[in-house]
Scaffold this motif. Structure first.
Motif, PDB file in Angstrom:
ATOM      1  N   ARG A   3       3.964   6.528   4.906  1.00  0.00           N
ATOM      2  CA  ARG A   3       3.953   6.714   6.372  1.00  0.00           C
ATOM      3  C   ARG A   3       5.171   6.060   7.016  1.00  0.00           C
ATOM      4  N   SER A   4       5.583   4.904   6.504  1.00  0.00           N
ATOM      5  CA  SER A   4       6.740   4.214   7.080  1.00  0.00           C
ATOM      6  C   SER A   4       8.028   5.006   6.856  1.00  0.00           C
ATOM      7  N   ASP A  48       0.712   3.429   3.218  1.00  0.00           N
ATOM      8  CA  ASP A  48       1.426   2.789   4.334  1.00  0.00           C
ATOM      9  C   ASP A  48       2.936   2.932   4.164  1.00  0.00           C
ATOM     10  N   ASP A  99       0.843  -1.194   0.000  1.00  0.00           N
ATOM     11  CA  ASP A  99       0.000   0.000   0.000  1.00  0.00           C
ATOM     12  C   ASP A  99       0.882   1.250   0.000  1.00  0.00           C
TER      13      ASP A  99
END
Length: 87
Positions: free
Chosen positions: A29-30, A26, A23
């Motif tokens: 964000r990581s 995701d 994704d």
């Protein structure tokens, strides 16, 4: 020539698999980038590819795409990862 084409096809298949399995939001964000809602289904965050004080990077999770209208970077998770880890 046939061998080069086969290798290129394998690379394309791996890229498509990555796009399907990871994704984009995701992954972003990581990388430590905070995302907030933008419109109905999109997300917005600070673009890591230029100095920014305002969120300009738009992520469209349903399509697995991102774009920053300020610096022009964008497309898929493959492009994001490549640019992010070489900048």
């Amino acid at each position: 020539m046939k061998n080069n084409l086969t290798e290129e096809m394998k690379h394309l298949n791996v890229c498509e698999l990555i796009k399907q399995q990871i994704d984009l939001a995701d992954y972003v964000r990581s990388c430590g980038i905070e995302l907030t809602g933008h419109g109905t289904n999109d997300l917005k965050g600070l673009c890591p590819f230029h100095s920014a004080i305002n969120s300009s990077m738009i992520i469209t999770p349903s399509k697995g795409l991102y774009h920053c209208p300020v610096c022009g970077k964008g497309v898929s998770i493959i492009d994001f990862a490549s640019d992010y880890h070489t900048t």
